[in-house]
Design a protein around this motif. Structure first.
Motif, PDB file in Angstrom:
ATOM      1  N   PRO A 233      45.806 -11.632  41.288  1.00 45.17           N
ATOM      2  CA  PRO A 233      45.904 -11.995  42.086  1.00 45.17           C
ATOM      3  C   PRO A 233      46.533 -11.302  43.401  1.00 45.17           C
ATOM      4  N   GLY A 234      46.115 -11.100  45.058  1.00 45.45           N
ATOM      5  CA  GLY A 234      46.333 -10.548  44.870  1.00 45.45           C
ATOM      6  C   GLY A 234      46.505  -8.828  45.396  1.00 45.45           C
ATOM      7  N   GLU A 235      46.290  -7.953  44.080  1.00 47.42           N
ATOM      8  CA  GLU A 235      45.744  -7.167  44.096  1.00 47.42           C
ATOM      9  C   GLU A 235      44.889  -6.671  44.282  1.00 47.42           C
ATOM     10  N   GLU A 236      43.924  -6.657  44.890  1.00 46.03           N
ATOM     11  CA  GLU A 236      42.111  -6.474  45.379  1.00 46.03           C
ATOM     12  C   GLU A 236      42.197  -5.699  45.815  1.00 46.03           C
ATOM     13  N   ASP A 237      42.917  -5.027  47.398  1.00 50.00           N
ATOM     14  CA  ASP A 237      43.044  -3.606  47.340  1.00 50.00           C
ATOM     15  C   ASP A 237      43.777  -2.719  46.666  1.00 50.00           C
ATOM     16  N   GLY A 238      44.630  -3.000  45.798  1.00 52.21           N
ATOM     17  CA  GLY A 238      45.183  -1.930  44.721  1.00 52.21           C
ATOM     18  C   GLY A 238      43.627  -1.270  43.830  1.00 52.21           C
ATOM     19  N   ARG A 239      42.852  -2.290  43.320  1.00 51.38           N
ATOM     20  CA  ARG A 239      41.888  -2.345  42.327  1.00 51.38           C
ATOM     21  C   ARG A 239      41.166  -1.698  42.337  1.00 51.38           C
ATOM     22  N   LYS A 240      40.873  -1.544  44.142  1.00 52.98           N
ATOM     23  CA  LYS A 240      39.063  -0.854  44.645  1.00 52.98           C
ATOM     24  C   LYS A 240      39.325   0.235  44.877  1.00 52.98           C
ATOM     25  N   PHE A 241      40.981   0.559  45.278  1.00 53.18           N
ATOM     26  CA  PHE A 241      41.244   2.320  45.705  1.00 53.18           C
ATOM     27  C   PHE A 241      41.739   3.197  44.017  1.00 53.18           C
ATOM     28  N   PHE A 242      42.304   2.579  43.220  1.00 50.28           N
ATOM     29  CA  PHE A 242      41.930   2.691  42.013  1.00 50.28           C
ATOM     30  C   PHE A 242      40.815   3.491  41.477  1.00 50.28           C
ATOM     31  N   GLY A 243      39.583   2.446  41.271  1.00 52.33           N
ATOM     32  CA  GLY A 243      38.602   2.310  40.300  1.00 52.33           C
ATOM     33  C   GLY A 243      38.370   3.957  41.992  1.00 52.33           C
ATOM     34  N   LEU A 244      38.178   3.595  43.214  1.00 47.74           N
ATOM     35  CA  LEU A 244      37.891   5.178  43.762  1.00 47.74           C
ATOM     36  C   LEU A 244      37.945   6.423  43.496  1.00 47.74           C
ATOM     37  N   MET A 245      39.494   6.230  42.941  1.00 45.75           N
ATOM     38  CA  MET A 245      40.285   7.255  42.343  1.00 45.75           C
ATOM     39  C   MET A 245      40.041   7.834  41.177  1.00 45.75           C
ATOM     40  N   ARG A 246      39.439   6.696  40.431  1.00 40.92           N
ATOM     41  CA  ARG A 246      38.960   7.121  39.356  1.00 40.92           C
ATOM     42  C   ARG A 246      37.934   7.838  38.964  1.00 40.92           C
ATOM     43  N   GLU A 247      36.612   7.477  39.352  1.00 37.59           N
ATOM     44  CA  GLU A 247      34.996   7.385  40.405  1.00 37.59           C
ATOM     45  C   GLU A 247      35.479   9.682  40.837  1.00 37.59           C
ATOM     46  N   TYR A 248      36.230   9.686  41.550  1.00 39.52           N
ATOM     47  CA  TYR A 248      36.564  10.988  42.057  1.00 39.52           C
ATOM     48  C   TYR A 248      37.139  11.564  40.942  1.00 39.52           C
ATOM     49  N   THR A 249      38.118  11.027  39.880  1.00 43.76           N
ATOM     50  CA  THR A 249      38.425  12.105  39.014  1.00 43.76           C
ATOM     51  C   THR A 249      37.145  12.896  37.694  1.00 43.76           C
ATOM     52  N   VAL A 250      37.115  11.546  37.473  1.00 44.55           N
ATOM     53  CA  VAL A 250      36.009  11.795  36.851  1.00 44.55           C
ATOM     54  C   VAL A 250      35.096  12.957  37.207  1.00 44.55           C
ATOM     55  N   THR A 251      34.368  12.308  37.915  1.00 51.97           N
ATOM     56  CA  THR A 251      33.541  13.683  38.815  1.00 51.97           C
ATOM     57  C   THR A 251      34.227  14.925  39.068  1.00 51.97           C
ATOM     58  N   GLY A 252      35.188  15.190  39.103  1.00 51.42           N
ATOM     59  CA  GLY A 252      35.923  16.507  39.541  1.00 51.42           C
ATOM     60  C   GLY A 252      35.617  17.216  38.121  1.00 51.42           C
ATOM     61  N   PHE A 253      37.119  16.335  37.222  1.00 52.38           N
ATOM     62  CA  PHE A 253      36.484  17.203  35.835  1.00 52.38           C
ATOM     63  C   PHE A 253      35.705  17.342  35.079  1.00 52.38           C
ATOM     64  N   TYR A 254      34.750  16.662  34.835  1.00 54.03           N
ATOM     65  CA  TYR A 254      33.567  16.775  34.135  1.00 54.03           C
ATOM     66  C   TYR A 254      32.086  17.769  35.003  1.00 54.03           C
ATOM     67  N   THR A 255      32.848  18.170  36.248  1.00 55.90           N
ATOM     68  CA  THR A 255      31.902  19.499  37.108  1.00 55.90           C
ATOM     69  C   THR A 255      32.796  20.685  36.373  1.00 55.90           C
ATOM     70  N   SER A 256      33.810  20.329  36.197  1.00 53.70           N
ATOM     71  CA  SER A 256      35.295  21.855  36.655  1.00 53.70           C
ATOM     72  C   SER A 256      34.697  22.481  34.955  1.00 53.70           C
TER      73      SER A 256
END
Length: 205
Positions: A143-166
């Motif tokens: 509890p209380g880390e919802e903002d962090g989970r949302k950001f990490f999800g965004l970071m993970r999404e962009y990381t996967v995109t950047g990696f597999y398109t490289s």
């Protein structure tokens, strides 16, 4: 890193997203898997990358997070593929994600200082992993880390995109549905070779 479950339809969408970045000459590591687009494959890469959006400290943090998400083990990971460069360029050209990324990095640093006594990049690998696990796994969410989970999800999404398109990440894919691309790297946008429909950049999601 192979076998991440990316299907052919999803790969088409990812390729379309990254195609917008293919013409940018400032990448020192990241290179679009379909390097035949335009003259991207012929460009001479600079020795170092100059962040377009993030500050130097923020960029270091993005690079470390990407490295944690897709580490270098038996095969090259996000760092070798230049994923942080891709993320920086894409965020620079997408106003909708600039605020979430910047506030997310600020949140994570404050979270690290509050719980471990130092900014995120100053922590050891085990401490960093301990802070990120509740953000990346639902069964460990707190509890209380919802903002962090949302950001990490965004970071993970962009990381996967950047990696597999490289160029590096594309070689790590091991999906029969994608064999077509390994054999014939023809751009799917036959009616729009310049990818004008994508604008300067587009957000995967």
């Amino acid at each position: 890193m192979a076998g991440q479950g990316i299907q052919r339809r999803e790969m088409l969408r990812i390729l379309g997203t990254a195609a917008a970045a293919a013409q940018f000459p400032g990448f020192s590591k990241w290179g679009f898997a379909c390097g035949h687009v335009g003259k991207a494959a012929l460009q001479i890469k600079p020795a170092t990358y100059t962040p377009q959006f993030f500050t130097a400290d923020e960029f270091e943090m993005v690079e470390r997070l990407a490295d944690i998400i897709i580490p270098s083990d038996a095969t090259p990971g996000a760092r070798e593929a230049g994923v942080a460069e891709f993320i920086d360029f894409m965020v620079r050209n997408d106003l909708e994600v600039q605020y979430p990324f910047r506030t997310g990095l600020t949140w994570l640093n404050a979270h690290a200082e509050r719980n471990a006594g130092a900014r995120f990049v100053a922590l050891g690998a085990e401490q960093q992993a301990s802070l990120l696990e509740p953000l990346g796994f639902k069964d460990k969410a707190r509890p209380g880390e919802e903002d962090g989970r949302k950001f990490f999800g965004l970071m993970r999404e962009y990381t996967v995109t950047g990696f597999y398109t490289s160029e590096i990440g594309f070689k790590e894919l091991d999906n029969p549905a994608l064999k077509f691309y390994a054999e014939s790297p023809e751009c799917p946008h036959k009616d729009d070779r310049e990818h004008q429909h994508l604008g300067e950049a587009s957000h995967w999601g």
